[in-house]
Design a protein around this motif. Structure first.
Motif, PDB file in Angstrom:
ATOM      1  N   GLN A 276       0.851  -1.181   0.000  1.00 18.67           N
ATOM      2  CA  GLN A 276       0.000   0.000   0.000  1.00 18.67           C
ATOM      3  C   GLN A 276       0.894   1.240   0.000  1.00 18.67           C
ATOM      4  OE1 GLN A 276      -3.081  -0.199   2.975  1.00 18.67           O
ATOM      5  NE2 GLN A 276      -3.381  -2.385   2.628  1.00 18.67           N
ATOM      6  N   ASP A 277       0.307   2.422   0.034  1.00 17.67           N
ATOM      7  CA  ASP A 277       1.071   3.667  -0.038  1.00 17.67           C
ATOM      8  C   ASP A 277       2.163   3.754   1.028  1.00 17.67           C
ATOM      9  OD1 ASP A 277      -0.330   4.529  -2.233  1.00 17.67           O
ATOM     10  OD2 ASP A 277      -1.715   5.781  -1.083  1.00 17.67           O
ATOM     11  N   ILE A 278       1.880   3.304   2.249  1.00 22.15           N
ATOM     12  CA  ILE A 278       2.877   3.368   3.320  1.00 22.15           C
ATOM     13  C   ILE A 278       4.116   2.546   2.959  1.00 22.15           C
ATOM     14  CG2 ILE A 278       1.922   1.458   4.677  1.00 22.15           C
ATOM     15  CD1 ILE A 278       2.724   3.101   7.192  1.00 22.15           C
ATOM     16  N   CYS A 279       3.933   1.463   2.227  1.00 21.66           N
ATOM     17  CA  CYS A 279       5.051   0.597   1.834  1.00 21.66           C
ATOM     18  C   CYS A 279       5.988   1.310   0.865  1.00 21.66           C
ATOM     19  CB  CYS A 279       4.529  -0.675   1.191  1.00 21.66           C
ATOM     20  SG  CYS A 279       3.343  -1.569   2.213  1.00 21.66           S
ATOM     21  N   ARG A 280       5.440   2.154   0.022  1.00 21.82           N
ATOM     22  CA  ARG A 280       6.246   2.893  -0.951  1.00 21.82           C
ATOM     23  C   ARG A 280       6.945   4.099  -0.322  1.00 21.82           C
ATOM     24  NH1 ARG A 280       2.451   0.268  -3.842  1.00 21.82           N
ATOM     25  NH2 ARG A 280       0.582   1.453  -3.405  1.00 21.82           N
ATOM     26  N   ALA A 281       6.471   4.550   0.832  1.00 20.17           N
ATOM     27  CA  ALA A 281       6.990   5.766   1.450  1.00 20.17           C
ATOM     28  C   ALA A 281       7.886   5.527   2.669  1.00 20.17           C
ATOM     29  CB  ALA A 281       5.822   6.661   1.863  1.00 20.17           C
ATOM     30  N   GLU A 282       7.645   4.460   3.401  1.00 23.06           N
ATOM     31  CA  GLU A 282       8.285   4.281   4.709  1.00 23.06           C
ATOM     32  C   GLU A 282       8.816   2.862   4.862  1.00 23.06           C
ATOM     33  OE1 GLU A 282       6.301   4.433   8.999  1.00 23.06           O
ATOM     34  OE2 GLU A 282       5.760   6.141   7.730  1.00 23.06           O
ATOM     35  N   ALA A 283      10.094   2.739   5.229  1.00 22.75           N
ATOM     36  CA  ALA A 283      10.675   1.415   5.479  1.00 22.75           C
ATOM     37  C   ALA A 283      10.069   0.844   6.770  1.00 22.75           C
ATOM     38  CB  ALA A 283      12.180   1.508   5.606  1.00 22.75           C
ATOM     39  N   PRO A 284       9.638  -0.395   6.755  1.00 20.77           N
ATOM     40  CA  PRO A 284       9.009  -0.974   7.945  1.00 20.77           C
ATOM     41  C   PRO A 284      10.019  -1.391   9.010  1.00 20.77           C
ATOM     42  CG  PRO A 284       9.059  -2.583   6.187  1.00 20.77           C
ATOM     43  CD  PRO A 284       9.590  -1.304   5.611  1.00 20.77           C
ATOM     44  N   ALA A 285       9.599  -1.335  10.254  1.00 20.42           N
ATOM     45  CA  ALA A 285      10.389  -1.832  11.383  1.00 20.42           C
ATOM     46  C   ALA A 285      10.016  -3.296  11.614  1.00 20.42           C
ATOM     47  CB  ALA A 285      10.076  -1.008  12.626  1.00 20.42           C
ATOM     48  N   PHE A 286      10.795  -3.993  12.432  1.00 17.47           N
ATOM     49  CA  PHE A 286      10.434  -5.366  12.784  1.00 17.47           C
ATOM     50  C   PHE A 286       9.133  -5.362  13.572  1.00 17.47           C
ATOM     51  CE2 PHE A 286      14.937  -6.658  12.193  1.00 17.47           C
ATOM     52  CZ  PHE A 286      14.695  -7.769  11.393  1.00 17.47           C
ATOM     53  N   ARG A 287       8.239  -6.295  13.232  1.00 16.91           N
ATOM     54  CA  ARG A 287       6.979  -6.475  13.955  1.00 16.91           C
ATOM     55  C   ARG A 287       6.792  -7.960  14.222  1.00 16.91           C
ATOM     56  NH1 ARG A 287       2.015  -3.155  11.654  1.00 16.91           N
ATOM     57  NH2 ARG A 287       1.144  -4.686  13.040  1.00 16.91           N
ATOM     58  N   PRO A 288       6.055  -8.309  15.273  1.00 14.22           N
ATOM     59  CA  PRO A 288       5.787  -9.718  15.528  1.00 14.22           C
ATOM     60  C   PRO A 288       4.997 -10.336  14.380  1.00 14.22           C
ATOM     61  CG  PRO A 288       5.121  -8.357  17.403  1.00 14.22           C
ATOM     62  CD  PRO A 288       5.470  -7.425  16.286  1.00 14.22           C
ATOM     63  N   ALA A 289       5.360 -11.546  14.023  1.00 12.36           N
ATOM     64  CA  ALA A 289       4.661 -12.293  12.966  1.00 12.36           C
ATOM     65  C   ALA A 289       4.613 -13.746  13.393  1.00 12.36           C
ATOM     66  CB  ALA A 289       5.382 -12.135  11.633  1.00 12.36           C
ATOM     67  N   GLY A 290       3.577 -14.099  14.117  1.00  5.26           N
ATOM     68  CA  GLY A 290       3.482 -15.463  14.645  1.00  5.26           C
ATOM     69  C   GLY A 290       4.557 -15.675  15.688  1.00  5.26           C
ATOM     70  N   ALA A 291       5.334 -16.745  15.531  1.00  2.00           N
ATOM     71  CA  ALA A 291       6.407 -17.051  16.477  1.00  2.00           C
ATOM     72  C   ALA A 291       7.704 -16.344  16.106  1.00  2.00           C
ATOM     73  CB  ALA A 291       6.625 -18.558  16.520  1.00  2.00           C
ATOM     74  N   SER A 292       7.672 -15.516  15.086  1.00  2.00           N
ATOM     75  CA  SER A 292       8.875 -14.857  14.591  1.00  2.00           C
ATOM     76  C   SER A 292       8.628 -13.354  14.485  1.00  2.00           C
ATOM     77  CB  SER A 292       9.230 -15.446  13.217  1.00  2.00           C
ATOM     78  OG  SER A 292      10.482 -14.967  12.795  1.00  2.00           O
ATOM     79  N   ARG A 293       9.465 -12.670  13.703  1.00  2.00           N
ATOM     80  CA  ARG A 293       9.288 -11.247  13.434  1.00  2.00           C
ATOM     81  C   ARG A 293       9.557 -11.014  11.953  1.00  2.00           C
ATOM     82  NH1 ARG A 293      12.697  -7.530  16.949  1.00  2.00           N
ATOM     83  NH2 ARG A 293      14.355  -8.567  15.829  1.00  2.00           N
ATOM     84  N   ALA A 294       8.993  -9.939  11.424  1.00  2.35           N
ATOM     85  CA  ALA A 294       9.197  -9.616  10.013  1.00  2.35           C
ATOM     86  C   ALA A 294       9.232  -8.105   9.836  1.00  2.35           C
ATOM     87  CB  ALA A 294       8.061 -10.197   9.174  1.00  2.35           C
ATOM     88  N   ARG A 295       9.954  -7.656   8.844  1.00  2.76           N
ATOM     89  CA  ARG A 295       9.975  -6.232   8.486  1.00  2.76           C
ATOM     90  C   ARG A 295       8.856  -5.991   7.488  1.00  2.76           C
ATOM     91  NH1 ARG A 295      14.127  -2.784   9.883  1.00  2.76           N
ATOM     92  NH2 ARG A 295      15.908  -3.815  10.808  1.00  2.76           N
TER      93      ARG A 295
END
Length: 65
Positions: free
Chosen positions: A39-58
């Motif tokens: 989405q627009d936020i993906c094109r404008a801002e680099a993501p930080a690590f967030r919880p994703a199940g038992a792991s984390r993802a950017r």
């Protein structure tokens, strides 16, 4: 340490295109050009690590599905 269950099958999304060029990484999330949920936020801002199940993802949307 947990064991891997080889009988479980997971579905994986197939991404279009190739990985980003390390000499010309796009603004925002490096994978937004090939991400089916970008989405627009993906094109404008680099993501930080967030919880994703038992792991984390950017990913701005990690853990929301």
């Amino acid at each position: 340490m947990s064991e891997i269950d080889l009988t479980k099958r997971r579905s994986h999304a197939l991404l279009r295109g190739g990985p980003p060029n390390p000499e010309n990484i796009p603004a925002g999330c490096a994978f937004h050009p090939r991400c089916p949920i970008a989405q627009d936020i993906c094109r404008a801002e680099a993501p930080a690590f967030r919880p994703a199940g038992a792991s984390r993802a950017r990913c701005h949307f990690a853990g929301e599905t």
